[in-house]
Design a protein around this motif. Structure first.
Motif, PDB file in Angstrom:
ATOM      1  N   ASP A  94      -2.810  -0.623  -0.476  1.00 24.18           N
ATOM      2  CA  ASP A  94      -4.069  -0.345   0.210  1.00 24.18           C
ATOM      3  C   ASP A  94      -4.808   0.781  -0.503  1.00 24.18           C
ATOM      4  OD1 ASP A  94      -3.535  -2.228   2.150  1.00 24.18           O
ATOM      5  OD2 ASP A  94      -2.751  -0.777   3.596  1.00 24.18           O
ATOM      6  N   ASP A 126      -9.445  -0.592   5.925  1.00 25.63           N
ATOM      7  CA  ASP A 126      -9.220  -0.574   7.378  1.00 25.63           C
ATOM      8  C   ASP A 126      -9.044  -2.005   7.912  1.00 25.63           C
ATOM      9  OD1 ASP A 126     -11.828  -1.493   7.357  1.00 25.63           O
ATOM     10  OD2 ASP A 126     -12.638   0.091   8.619  1.00 25.63           O
ATOM     11  N   SER A 127      -8.507  -2.864   7.050  1.00 28.87           N
ATOM     12  CA  SER A 127      -8.305  -4.260   7.392  1.00 28.87           C
ATOM     13  C   SER A 127      -6.818  -4.608   7.338  1.00 28.87           C
ATOM     14  CB  SER A 127      -9.063  -5.156   6.411  1.00 28.87           C
ATOM     15  OG  SER A 127      -8.736  -6.513   6.602  1.00 28.87           O
ATOM     16  N   SER A 128      -6.438  -5.628   8.083  1.00 25.96           N
ATOM     17  CA  SER A 128      -5.060  -6.106   8.016  1.00 25.96           C
ATOM     18  C   SER A 128      -4.891  -7.178   6.935  1.00 25.96           C
ATOM     19  CB  SER A 128      -4.633  -6.676   9.378  1.00 25.96           C
ATOM     20  OG  SER A 128      -5.457  -7.780   9.716  1.00 25.96           O
ATOM     21  N   GLU A 129      -5.986  -7.586   6.295  1.00 28.94           N
ATOM     22  CA  GLU A 129      -5.907  -8.587   5.225  1.00 28.94           C
ATOM     23  C   GLU A 129      -5.220  -7.992   3.997  1.00 28.94           C
ATOM     24  OE1 GLU A 129      -6.529 -11.732   5.283  1.00 28.94           O
ATOM     25  OE2 GLU A 129      -7.457 -11.760   7.259  1.00 28.94           O
ATOM     26  N   THR A 130      -4.321  -8.762   3.378  1.00 33.86           N
ATOM     27  CA  THR A 130      -3.626  -8.317   2.180  1.00 33.86           C
ATOM     28  C   THR A 130      -3.555  -9.463   1.180  1.00 33.86           C
ATOM     29  OG1 THR A 130      -1.475  -8.967   3.084  1.00 33.86           O
ATOM     30  CG2 THR A 130      -2.181  -6.679   3.475  1.00 33.86           C
ATOM     31  N   ASP A 173     -12.742 -10.398   5.438  1.00 36.25           N
ATOM     32  CA  ASP A 173     -12.582  -9.890   6.801  1.00 36.25           C
ATOM     33  C   ASP A 173     -13.997  -9.667   7.323  1.00 36.25           C
ATOM     34  OD1 ASP A 173     -12.301  -8.244   9.106  1.00 36.25           O
ATOM     35  OD2 ASP A 173     -10.345  -7.542   8.386  1.00 36.25           O
ATOM     36  N   ASN A 231     -14.016  -5.720   9.135  1.00 36.62           N
ATOM     37  CA  ASN A 231     -13.406  -4.508   8.589  1.00 36.62           C
ATOM     38  C   ASN A 231     -13.487  -4.496   7.078  1.00 36.62           C
ATOM     39  OD1 ASN A 231     -12.187  -3.411  11.163  1.00 36.62           O
ATOM     40  ND2 ASN A 231     -11.225  -5.428  11.088  1.00 36.62           N
ATOM     41  N   ASN A 266      -8.207  -3.194  -1.389  1.00 37.18           N
ATOM     42  CA  ASN A 266      -6.821  -3.569  -1.625  1.00 37.18           C
ATOM     43  C   ASN A 266      -6.578  -3.943  -3.083  1.00 37.18           C
ATOM     44  OD1 ASN A 266      -4.268  -5.266  -1.236  1.00 37.18           O
ATOM     45  ND2 ASN A 266      -4.640  -4.435   0.800  1.00 37.18           N
TER      46      ASN A 266
END
Length: 194
Positions: free
Chosen positions: A148, A153-157, A177, A180, A184
């Motif tokens: 990160d 501030d996103s949960s996407e990876t 996203d 957010n 990454n």
């Protein structure tokens, strides 16, 4: 006229010049016109943290990587990038950096390091296609990792996907996203040039 040929092997002039190495890759985007920023970075073997600007260099900027004109959902040859200072025997890492909020979806595969990117029969000194993934939808088994960035501030990876161009069965991808900011990095394991 002096016709003697200098055969001094200890000459101060080095005539053995390393060939320039280039990184090639295949990429695809969805919502390409929503592109915000992609970058490619080069770092040392002993650092898996591309956010460390003292150790990592951007070798392809967001402006150079701009894909807003690309056809959505169509694989294409990405930007060919010089690998400055890299030669035979060197070990290093690469990172692909995605930044965006409600932006494009980015896919990568068929990475190749070569001395001749314009050849119709390019020979790769190193190549990688994410095909060693052991759990689809993750990076498991690939040796690659995701980091990160400071603004994430996103949960996407980054993950693997079945959406491929040449190699089978997987590519690497990062989703968009809608709400957010994604900041990454997809970070390689150590790469050594033979």
């Amino acid at each position: 006229t002096d016709t003697d040929v200098d055969s001094d092997t200890d000459s101060d002039t080095d005539t053995d010049v390393e060939p320039v190495l280039y990184l090639m890759h295949t990429e695809r985007c969805w919502y390409c016109t929503a592109y915000e920023a992609h970058e490619i970075l080069l770092g040392p073997a002993d650092s898996a943290d591309p956010t460390d600007a003292a150790l990592w260099d951007v070798i392809a900027t967001a402006e150079e990587m701009d894909i807003t004109g690309a056809a959505s959902n169509t694989w294409f040859q990405g930007l060919t990038i010089d690998l400055p200072g890299i030669g035979s025997g060197d070990t290093f890492r690469l990172a692909f950096h995605y930044t965006g909020e409600n932006a494009d979806k980015w896919y990568l595969e068929d990475l190749c390091i070569t001395t001749d990117p314009t050849s119709s029969e390019t020979v790769c000194l190193w190549e990688y296609g994410f095909d060693d993934c052991t759990s689809l939808g993750t990076l498991a088994g690939t040796g690659w990792s995701q980091v990160d960035g400071p603004d994430d501030d996103s949960s996407e990876t980054w993950r693997t996907s079945y959406d491929t161009y040449v190699s089978y069965p997987t590519s690497a991808t990062i989703d968009n996203d809608y709400y957010n900011l994604i900041d990454n990095y997809l970070v390689s394991e150590n790469i050594t040039i033979p």
